[in-house]
Each structure stands twice: as structure tokens, then as C-alpha cells.
Write an enzyme that holds these catalytic residues in place. Sequence first.
Site, PDB file in Angstrom:
ATOM      1  N   THR A  48      -5.888   5.317   5.625  1.00 28.81           N
ATOM      2  CA  THR A  48      -4.496   5.761   5.636  1.00 28.81           C
ATOM      3  C   THR A  48      -4.141   6.270   4.238  1.00 28.81           C
ATOM      4  O   THR A  48      -4.741   5.854   3.245  1.00 28.81           O
ATOM      5  CB  THR A  48      -3.546   4.636   6.080  1.00 28.81           C
ATOM      6  OG1 THR A  48      -3.730   3.525   5.203  1.00 28.81           O
ATOM      7  CG2 THR A  48      -3.827   4.219   7.519  1.00 28.81           C
ATOM      8  N   GLY A  50      -1.667   6.054   1.790  1.00 27.46           N
ATOM      9  CA  GLY A  50      -1.319   5.169   0.674  1.00 27.46           C
ATOM     10  C   GLY A  50      -2.442   4.235   0.303  1.00 27.46           C
ATOM     11  O   GLY A  50      -2.690   3.971  -0.878  1.00 27.46           O
ATOM     12  N   CYS A  51      -3.120   3.738   1.309  1.00 27.69           N
ATOM     13  CA  CYS A  51      -4.229   2.806   1.072  1.00 27.69           C
ATOM     14  C   CYS A  51      -5.395   3.517   0.401  1.00 27.69           C
ATOM     15  O   CYS A  51      -5.990   2.995  -0.546  1.00 27.69           O
ATOM     16  CB  CYS A  51      -4.683   2.195   2.396  1.00 27.69           C
ATOM     17  SG  CYS A  51      -3.359   1.391   3.315  1.00 27.69           S
ATOM     18  N   SER A  52      -5.722   4.692   0.884  1.00 28.61           N
ATOM     19  CA  SER A  52      -6.900   5.423   0.410  1.00 28.61           C
ATOM     20  C   SER A  52      -6.690   6.159  -0.904  1.00 28.61           C
ATOM     21  O   SER A  52      -7.638   6.364  -1.651  1.00 28.61           O
ATOM     22  CB  SER A  52      -7.346   6.445   1.462  1.00 28.61           C
ATOM     23  OG  SER A  52      -7.830   5.783   2.591  1.00 28.61           O
TER      24      SER A  52
END
Length: 163
Positions: A48, A50-52
Site C-alpha cells: 500500500t 503509505g506503507c511502501s
Amino acid sequence: MAPIAAGELIPDGTLAYLDDQDKFQQLSVHSLAKGKKVILFAVPGAFTPGCSMKHVPGFIEKAEELKSKGIEEIICISVNDPYVMKAWEKSYPENKHVKFLADGSANYARALGLERNDSERGWFGVRSRRFALLLDDLTVKVANIEAGGEISASTAEEMLKAL
């Protein structure tokens, strides 16, 4: 259930990964953290944005600095299967220190009181809230849990400040 908090003993739980031969493996959180200083952080989903692009890269970039301050393990968990987590880990060729582990059914997120139900969004279902925990011999020293969609309290920078 109330979310895990500073001063509490982290519950044990089983997380999964694929080894170098792509064989399914399981391990307990206690086996990873007993007698060690550990950062355990979670993201809502692999790959995703923001996560990545922010959360995981911050821990990869700050890993050496975290290790220099006594952190022995840096563990990223997500409610994804081990195949997805291995593919995600491979997408960071510069990573040398962050372990990517799967909490496929959100059982560990539930045990921490940090699950969230995104079923109304139509495609996510039960996920983990975004958080970062600083553990010292299984005891939570810092519990940085995000309130909503932001990525601020649970960053590598905030963990460094806590050390």
C-alpha cells in the site's frame, strides 16, 4: 479489548514467513523477542502507498542507527500471507535488517487489541492498525499507535527518539 500499552508484557503469538527455499515457516513472537530489545511495527497492508513509500523505508533507512542504540531485531508485520510478505521484502533490495512476517488472519493484531475492521471499504476486511512497539525482554516500553490514517507516531524517527 484495550490496545497493548507501555508496561505490559507482550502476548505470544505465531507469525509466518517463507524461508530461502520458499518453505512455509512459523515462529513465536516470544522466541523473537525474549531477552532482546526489539522494535515490532505493523502496517495495514503490504504494497500500500503509505506503507511502501514511507513507513517501511524509514525503518530500513534507520536500521543501522536503531541497531547502534541497542535494537537487536526490527520486525514488520502485516495482515497478509507469507507469499505477499516475501515479495514485499524482496522489493527492498537495500534491506539488511528488517524482517517481514505475516499475520495472515490478524490473530496477532487481535491479541494486541490493535485490529481494525475495514470491511466497509469493500476490499480490506480485518487489518492491523499502524503501530510501532519498543520491546525490552517481552515488556512494552513504548507503544506508538496511530489514531487514523497518518504515519507519524509509529515511524523509525519516533522510535529513535524513544531510545
